[in-house]
Design a protein around this motif. Structure first.
Motif, PDB file in Angstrom:
ATOM      1  N   ARG A 240      10.116  -3.496  12.638  1.00 25.54           N
ATOM      2  CA  ARG A 240       9.343  -2.290  12.295  1.00 25.54           C
ATOM      3  C   ARG A 240       8.447  -2.547  11.086  1.00 25.54           C
ATOM      4  NH1 ARG A 240      11.810   3.142   9.546  1.00 25.54           N
ATOM      5  NH2 ARG A 240       9.844   4.222   9.252  1.00 25.54           N
ATOM      6  N   LEU A 241       8.999  -3.155  10.026  1.00 27.95           N
ATOM      7  CA  LEU A 241       8.222  -3.383   8.806  1.00 27.95           C
ATOM      8  C   LEU A 241       7.053  -4.313   9.058  1.00 27.95           C
ATOM      9  CD1 LEU A 241      10.933  -3.787   6.012  1.00 27.95           C
ATOM     10  CD2 LEU A 241       9.355  -1.895   6.346  1.00 27.95           C
ATOM     11  N   ALA A 242       7.311  -5.429   9.746  1.00 32.01           N
ATOM     12  CA  ALA A 242       6.244  -6.391  10.006  1.00 32.01           C
ATOM     13  C   ALA A 242       5.136  -5.762  10.838  1.00 32.01           C
ATOM     14  CB  ALA A 242       6.807  -7.625  10.709  1.00 32.01           C
ATOM     15  N   SER A 243       5.517  -4.989  11.836  1.00 31.88           N
ATOM     16  CA  SER A 243       4.514  -4.332  12.683  1.00 31.88           C
ATOM     17  C   SER A 243       3.673  -3.354  11.886  1.00 31.88           C
ATOM     18  CB  SER A 243       5.206  -3.613  13.849  1.00 31.88           C
ATOM     19  OG  SER A 243       5.939  -4.522  14.640  1.00 31.88           O
ATOM     20  N   GLU A 244       4.334  -2.549  11.054  1.00 34.25           N
ATOM     21  CA  GLU A 244       3.609  -1.549  10.263  1.00 34.25           C
ATOM     22  C   GLU A 244       2.689  -2.213   9.241  1.00 34.25           C
ATOM     23  OE1 GLU A 244       3.575   1.493  10.973  1.00 34.25           O
ATOM     24  OE2 GLU A 244       5.481   2.177  11.759  1.00 34.25           O
ATOM     25  N   ILE A 245       3.140  -3.305   8.636  1.00 35.54           N
ATOM     26  CA  ILE A 245       2.312  -4.007   7.648  1.00 35.54           C
ATOM     27  C   ILE A 245       1.106  -4.638   8.315  1.00 35.54           C
ATOM     28  CG2 ILE A 245       2.266  -5.985   6.067  1.00 35.54           C
ATOM     29  CD1 ILE A 245       5.181  -5.307   5.346  1.00 35.54           C
ATOM     30  N   LEU A 246       1.307  -5.269   9.476  1.00 33.30           N
ATOM     31  CA  LEU A 246       0.187  -5.875  10.194  1.00 33.30           C
ATOM     32  C   LEU A 246      -0.807  -4.832  10.686  1.00 33.30           C
ATOM     33  CD1 LEU A 246       2.107  -8.608  12.246  1.00 33.30           C
ATOM     34  CD2 LEU A 246       0.562  -8.976  10.305  1.00 33.30           C
ATOM     35  N   LEU A 247      -0.312  -3.632  10.983  1.00 32.86           N
ATOM     36  CA  LEU A 247      -1.190  -2.533  11.404  1.00 32.86           C
ATOM     37  C   LEU A 247      -1.886  -1.871  10.225  1.00 32.86           C
ATOM     38  CD1 LEU A 247       1.123  -0.893  14.103  1.00 32.86           C
ATOM     39  CD2 LEU A 247      -1.107  -1.931  14.536  1.00 32.86           C
ATOM     40  N   GLY A 248      -1.507  -2.245   9.009  1.00 36.01           N
ATOM     41  CA  GLY A 248      -2.142  -1.661   7.830  1.00 36.01           C
ATOM     42  C   GLY A 248      -1.553  -0.346   7.396  1.00 36.01           C
ATOM     43  N   ARG A 249      -0.420   0.046   7.956  1.00 38.24           N
ATOM     44  CA  ARG A 249       0.197   1.328   7.588  1.00 38.24           C
ATOM     45  C   ARG A 249       1.058   1.194   6.331  1.00 38.24           C
ATOM     46  NH1 ARG A 249       2.335   2.738  13.713  1.00 38.24           N
ATOM     47  NH2 ARG A 249       0.278   3.098  14.652  1.00 38.24           N
ATOM     48  N   TYR A 250       1.678   0.031   6.148  1.00 39.28           N
ATOM     49  CA  TYR A 250       2.481  -0.251   4.978  1.00 39.28           C
ATOM     50  C   TYR A 250       1.833  -1.382   4.197  1.00 39.28           C
ATOM     51  CZ  TYR A 250       6.592   2.151   7.036  1.00 39.28           C
ATOM     52  OH  TYR A 250       7.464   3.066   7.565  1.00 39.28           O
ATOM     53  N   ALA A 251       2.228  -1.509   2.946  1.00 40.09           N
ATOM     54  CA  ALA A 251       1.827  -2.662   2.138  1.00 40.09           C
ATOM     55  C   ALA A 251       2.921  -2.941   1.123  1.00 40.09           C
ATOM     56  CB  ALA A 251       0.508  -2.397   1.433  1.00 40.09           C
ATOM     57  N   PRO A 252       3.490  -4.136   1.110  1.00 38.00           N
ATOM     58  CA  PRO A 252       4.532  -4.453   0.126  1.00 38.00           C
ATOM     59  C   PRO A 252       3.949  -4.535  -1.274  1.00 38.00           C
ATOM     60  CG  PRO A 252       3.941  -6.410   1.376  1.00 38.00           C
ATOM     61  CD  PRO A 252       3.207  -5.270   2.005  1.00 38.00           C
ATOM     62  N   PRO A 253       4.776  -4.436  -2.314  1.00 38.33           N
ATOM     63  CA  PRO A 253       4.275  -4.586  -3.689  1.00 38.33           C
ATOM     64  C   PRO A 253       3.553  -5.925  -3.849  1.00 38.33           C
ATOM     65  CG  PRO A 253       6.542  -3.795  -3.694  1.00 38.33           C
ATOM     66  CD  PRO A 253       6.228  -4.153  -2.280  1.00 38.33           C
ATOM     67  N   LYS A 254       2.443  -5.916  -4.566  1.00 39.09           N
ATOM     68  CA  LYS A 254       1.652  -7.130  -4.745  1.00 39.09           C
ATOM     69  C   LYS A 254       2.357  -8.109  -5.676  1.00 39.09           C
ATOM     70  CE  LYS A 254      -2.829  -4.912  -3.983  1.00 39.09           C
ATOM     71  NZ  LYS A 254      -4.173  -4.615  -4.549  1.00 39.09           N
ATOM     72  N   PRO A 255       2.132  -9.408  -5.464  1.00 38.00           N
ATOM     73  CA  PRO A 255       2.751 -10.407  -6.343  1.00 38.00           C
ATOM     74  C   PRO A 255       2.253 -10.282  -7.775  1.00 38.00           C
ATOM     75  CG  PRO A 255       1.859 -11.432  -4.355  1.00 38.00           C
ATOM     76  CD  PRO A 255       1.361 -10.031  -4.377  1.00 38.00           C
ATOM     77  N   ARG A 256       3.140 -10.488  -8.735  1.00 33.66           N
ATOM     78  CA  ARG A 256       2.715 -10.463 -10.141  1.00 33.66           C
ATOM     79  C   ARG A 256       1.939 -11.724 -10.482  1.00 33.66           C
ATOM     80  NH1 ARG A 256       8.810  -8.634 -11.732  1.00 33.66           N
ATOM     81  NH2 ARG A 256       8.754  -6.749 -10.455  1.00 33.66           N
ATOM     82  N   ASP A 257       2.283 -12.811  -9.835  1.00 32.43           N
ATOM     83  CA  ASP A 257       1.561 -14.064 -10.016  1.00 32.43           C
ATOM     84  C   ASP A 257       1.240 -14.629  -8.635  1.00 32.43           C
ATOM     85  OD1 ASP A 257       0.506 -16.501 -10.629  1.00 32.43           O
ATOM     86  OD2 ASP A 257       2.338 -17.359 -11.464  1.00 32.43           O
ATOM     87  N   PRO A 258       0.032 -14.355  -8.104  1.00 33.07           N
ATOM     88  CA  PRO A 258      -0.314 -14.810  -6.754  1.00 33.07           C
ATOM     89  C   PRO A 258      -0.312 -16.325  -6.602  1.00 33.07           C
ATOM     90  CG  PRO A 258      -1.900 -13.189  -7.584  1.00 33.07           C
ATOM     91  CD  PRO A 258      -1.059 -13.602  -8.743  1.00 33.07           C
ATOM     92  N   HIS A 259      -0.322 -17.052  -7.729  1.00 32.40           N
ATOM     93  CA  HIS A 259      -0.394 -18.509  -7.663  1.00 32.40           C
ATOM     94  C   HIS A 259       0.977 -19.187  -7.672  1.00 32.40           C
ATOM     95  CE1 HIS A 259      -4.693 -18.150  -8.186  1.00 32.40           C
ATOM     96  NE2 HIS A 259      -4.509 -17.437  -9.285  1.00 32.40           N
ATOM     97  N   CYS A 260       2.058 -18.423  -7.876  1.00 36.99           N
ATOM     98  CA  CYS A 260       3.378 -19.047  -7.849  1.00 36.99           C
ATOM     99  C   CYS A 260       3.684 -19.501  -6.422  1.00 36.99           C
ATOM    100  CB  CYS A 260       4.455 -18.109  -8.393  1.00 36.99           C
ATOM    101  SG  CYS A 260       5.164 -16.955  -7.216  1.00 36.99           S
ATOM    102  N   LEU A 261       4.527 -20.500  -6.292  1.00 39.26           N
ATOM    103  CA  LEU A 261       4.734 -21.149  -5.000  1.00 39.26           C
ATOM    104  C   LEU A 261       5.269 -20.202  -3.931  1.00 39.26           C
ATOM    105  CD1 LEU A 261       6.157 -24.530  -6.343  1.00 39.26           C
ATOM    106  CD2 LEU A 261       3.973 -24.191  -5.161  1.00 39.26           C
TER     107      LEU A 261
END
Length: 420
Positions: A240-261
């Motif tokens: 459910r979560l993956a489908s909703e995120i790919l559809l643009g309905r959900y969005a997880p919290p953004k990374p604090r450091d997008p460059h970390c591995l």
């Protein structure tokens, strides 16, 4: 599965979801307060309970199958207004069951302490179990033994910080049920999936001793299997979560450091899934989505959860709000390396690190953790939770002496020597 039998000796009442029809008009699925039985043990009118057998490994309550047939209810049994608050039945229903999301998060927080206790049990057993001759050594000296134990204890520490931060984020997003679903779902998928694999390995590393419930690990392993399904099977939650995120309905919290591995790994997996979906036909309910995207759901959500866990642990260590288990740079580095080793191909394919470099990095992280391992295994804070006989020779001897024993007659040779 909810307990509804009269075996408890107390009256039980349930919240039951049923379709409400008023004057022939469907008002949707609504919650009702329904008495199931009384303190005398009698089931209420129209209510039938079928008691399930006990679950292996779990000291659980009396799970049961409950059915209803022509159960009379007063008007005040309906929770909420007679007519729905909106024309969207789905939203009304999701609002009515919003506490399930709370349970999804809360019931999963036990995984950190389960990993910690199980890792300590396996570690203490491995320190006392010795092999080899003439100079015996503890089996904890072998990398195949100390490796899983060290990784599990590192994860227990990280998950402890992740649980605290996930609860804080959940509360802060009290008016955003979609974000709460992401926070709870990602936490549960990440910790439950790892816990099942880790405890299974610990059982194996303890040999035949690990199979028995009195040594705790196999028991909590099976108990946590129930938790991984309760309040939402974590694989279904990920679909459910993956489908909703790919559809643009959900969005997880953004990374604090997008460059970390781990953040780069997370971003890469989601980008790859979006590219795959863009090439499919039939929409998100089509056969191709089912065949190609659904199997990616758990790895996608876990990638987000692993990154969030890493951030929570790092912040707890850096900012000094390190409550509970002590977070060390060594444990954090081993956690990060373990996560990376689970998907080596992605790091190699994207030119981040070779297989040899990944292995060397992992060995270095493990070696840095080893000086701390004895203290983590023998942490006195865990003593109250450990009752496994195999961790101590005297305790093990006392346990075996308490077991039923059967002895045959003495041999004639022995009897003759005794007379002499």
């Amino acid at each position: 599965m909810p307990p509804s039998s009269p075996h408890s000796g107390m009256a039980r009442t349930a919240v039951v979801f049923a379709r409400l029809i008023v004057a022939g008009k469907d008002q949707g699925v609504r919650p009702f307060i329904v008495p199931l039985n009384d303190a005398s043990g009698a089931m209420c009118r129209g209510v039938t309970c079928t008691l399930f057998p006990a679950r292996p490994g779990a000291k659980a309550i009396d799970h049961a199958l409950t059915s209803f047939r022509h159960v009379p209810l007063p008007a005040e049994a309906l929770l909420g207004h007679l007519h729905g608050s909106s024309k969207d039945e789905r939203k009304d229903f999701m609002r009515a069951i919003h506490r399930v999301t709370v349970g999804t998060l809360c019931i999963s927080t036990s995984n950190a302490i389960v990993l910690r206790v199980s890792g300590c049990i396996a570690g203490r057993y491995s320190a006392k179990r010795r092999v080899g001759a003439p100079e015996s050594v503890p089996i904890l000296s072998f990398s195949t033994q100390y490796g899983p134990i060290a990784r599990i204890l590192a994860h227990a520490t990280v998950f402890d910080k992740y649980a605290i931060e996930a609860m804080q984020l959940f509360i802060e997003n009290g008016g955003k049920p979609d974000m709460q679903n992401v926070i709870a779902g990602a936490f549960k998928a990440t910790v439950c999936d790892y816990t099942q694999k880790a405890l299974s390995e610990l059982v194996d590393r303890c040999g035949w001793q690990g199979l028995y419930t009195h040594n705790q690990i196999s028991e909590v392993w099976l108990a946590e299997k129930g938790n991984s399904i309760a309040e939402g099977d974590f694989v279904v939650l990920c679909i459910r979560l993956a489908s909703e995120i790919l559809l643009g309905r959900y969005a997880p919290p953004k990374p604090r450091d997008p460059h970390c591995l781990l953040a780069r790994h997370e971003s890469g997996l989601w980008d790859e899934a979006r590219q795959i979906w863009a090439s499919l036909r039939g929409g998100h309910r089509g056969k191709e989505f089912n065949a190609r995207i659904l199997p990616l759901s758990l790895p996608l959500v876990r990638a987000t959860g692993k990154r969030m866990a890493y951030e929570a642990a790092k912040d707890a260590m850096v900012h000094g709000n390190d409550h509970g288990l002590s977070m060390t740079p060594q444990a954090l580095a081993l956690y990060e390396s373990t996560c990376m080793m689970e998907d080596q191909s992605w790091y190699v394919e994207n030119g981040i690190m070779s297989r040899r470099a990944l292995l060397n990095r992992d060995v270095d992280a493990m070696n840095a953790m080893l000086p701390l391992l004895e203290g983590m295994i023998n942490d006195p804070a865990v003593d109250a939770f450990v009752n496994a006989p195999m961790v101590d020779q005297d305790r093990l001897a006392a346990f075996f002496s308490s077991l039923p024993s059967f002895e045959g007659p003495e041999t004639e040779c022995f009897q003759a020597k005794a007379k002499i």
